[in-house]
Design an enzyme around this catalytic site. Structure first.
Site, short mmCIF file in Angstrom:
data_model
loop_
_atom_site.label_atom_id
_atom_site.label_comp_id
_atom_site.label_asym_id
_atom_site.label_seq_id
_atom_site.Cartn_x
_atom_site.Cartn_y
_atom_site.Cartn_z
N SER A 187 0.66 -1.36 0.06
CA SER A 187 0.07 -0.11 -0.14
C SER A 187 0.86 1.28 -0.02
CB SER A 187 -1.03 -0.01 1.16
OG SER A 187 -1.96 0.98 0.81
N SER A 188 1.50 1.48 -1.03
CA SER A 188 2.30 2.94 -1.22
C SER A 188 1.17 3.76 -1.42
CB SER A 188 3.32 2.60 -2.47
OG SER A 188 2.59 2.02 -3.52
N ASP A 211 -5.84 0.23 4.47
CA ASP A 211 -4.58 0.71 4.38
C ASP A 211 -4.41 2.00 5.08
OD1 ASP A 211 -4.88 -1.32 2.73
OD2 ASP A 211 -4.87 0.02 0.93
#
Ligand code: GLA
Length: 416
Positions: free
Chosen positions: A142-143, A211
């Site tokens: 989860s950039s 996220d």
């Protein structure tokens, strides 16, 4: 606004894995002066609870020492200029007329976030920012959430805002050293929803809250337990004797390509057919008694989510009583359900989990995140991570003729 170099350095040093020099050098190289502020947001590993978040279910996650750092300064002309160490193109746009630019797709996250903050009543001017990432792209860590959260934090530092359920409150006052008080627990949840709205509406992925919550509420050496119905968060210690190893299949997961949105739609249809608001309200026995109301596909998708909710709750008990063998078994079961019911695995991820299962150092493994490629999460006995990674790499290369990228991750504090 110039808060001086000392403060910047102090913030950066809060994290173990922050790339102070890279992001600062990038900023200076591009903008010719020192940045006024900085923020970092970690990526996350989904520990257990796959595709449960948008079904109002339960999920467990870890914030890890792969993160995005941003260094920024305000601008007086209302222009936002973003540079990234990873992408060549610079994004430049006016804060008053934000639109997608296909030449700079990575900037959609910041743009979507600025739009959502603006809708809430946050008043912002322009700014320059340099962005540095240690989160491998496409590995399911989860950039995108780290990019959204770090954007929200640098913007808050430049144009202070406080968030309420309905909009904004009085801006927070700076402390004597120029820093802002941390976001409150409640503000973190509101910000998570703002990030989600940005990704859902502007980027076009209908993801849940997992996220952002993980990136914002993470704690060093703690598992974050999230209840996505009541929007509450709790923490349990991450087992001392274990290491987190992430193995990247190298298969790029394609969330935006529609598989993810299709899975979500199918879950919602299944809930509707069962007469409930979401799959959170379906127990394993409800699912069996309602099976005839569902198509086979809906049944299998729902079985994954209902099973995952169950595993997360039992898994939390197993962690609390330090029954690691049982916890590991839930991870393997989760992966099997991804393979058979949710069909969000792929041959490369399946092989990685098979290899891990037959490895004496590994107590549990599964795909992590959206799936369809990306990475597996492996819980490995402490002290054995390095040897485990080597064995995994040789097994993977033998089967697929491809080098395996893997990392041993530390569990770190959330964004700051
Ligand atoms: C992606 C999404 C999350 C969550 C996971 C699957 O990471 O962004 O919201 O749905 O997939 O659990």
């Amino acid at each position: 606004m110039d808060f001086g170099g000392d403060r910047t350095v102090r913030i950066w040093h809060r994290s173990t894995a922050v790339k102070t020099s890279e992001v600062e050098s990038l900023y200076i190289e591009k903008f010719g002066q020192k940045p006024a502020c900085s923020a970092r947001a970690p990526g996350r590993v989904e520990l257990l609870g796959n595709h449960t978040d948008y079904n109002q279910g339960f999920v467990m996650a870890l914030a890890v020492d792969k993160c995005i750092t941003q260094a920024a300064s305000p601008r007086a002309d209302g222009v936002v200029e973003l540079v990234s160490a990873e992408f060549r193109q610079t994004a430049k746009f006016s804060i008053d007329s934000i639109a997608k630019d296909p030449a700079v797709p990575w900037s959609d996250y910041a743009k979507g976030l600025l739009i959502e903050l603006g809708k809430r009543g946050v008043r912002m001017g322009g700014y320059n920012a340099a962005i540095h990432s240690t989160i491998p792209l496409g590995a399911g860590l989860s950039s995108s959430a780290a990019l959204l959260v770090s954007t929200a934090l640098v913007v808050r530092d430049l144009y202070p805002y406080s968030l309420t359920e309905t909009g904004v409150g009085l801006p927070p006052s700076r402390k004597p050293d120029g820093s802002l008080p941390e976001l409150s627990i409640a503000e973190k949840m509101i910000l998570s929803k703002i990030c989600q709205a940005a990704e859902n509406k502007f980027v076009g992925v209908n993801c849940g809250l997992l996220d952002y919550i993980s990136s914002l509420y993470g704690r060093a050496n703690k598992v974050v337990l999230i209840d996505c119905l009541n929007l509450t968060v709790d923490w349990v210690p991450f087992p001392e004797g274990l290491s987190v190893v992430v193995c990247h299949s190298g298969v790029k997961h394609a969330l935006v390509a529609g598989e993810y949105n299709e899975r979500r739609r199918c879950c919602e249809e299944a809930a509707h057919a069962l007469g409930v608001h979401s799959l959170r309200f379906v127990s394993p026995s409800d699912l069996e008694s309602g099976r005839r109301k569902l198509t086979d596909l809906q049944y299998r998708r729902a079985a994954h989510v209902v099973g995952e909710n169950n595993r997360v709750q039992l898994g939390a008990q197993a962690l609390r009583s330090n029954d690691l063998e049982l916890f590991g078994r839930f991870l393997f079961e989760s992966h099997k359900s991804s393979q058979e019911n949710f069909e969000n695995s792929c041959p490369e991820l399946d092989l990685l989990v098979e290899l891990a299962k037959s490895d004496p150092a590994c107590i549990g493994a599964r795909l992590t995140g959206g799936g369809f490629g990306g990475a597996t999460l492996n819980l490995v006995k402490r002290g054995h991570a390095e040897a485990f990674r080597q064995r995994m790499a040789s097994g993977y290369e033998k089967a697929f003729g491809r080098k395996l990228e893997s990392w041993e991750c530390e569990v770190v504090d959330g964004a700051a």
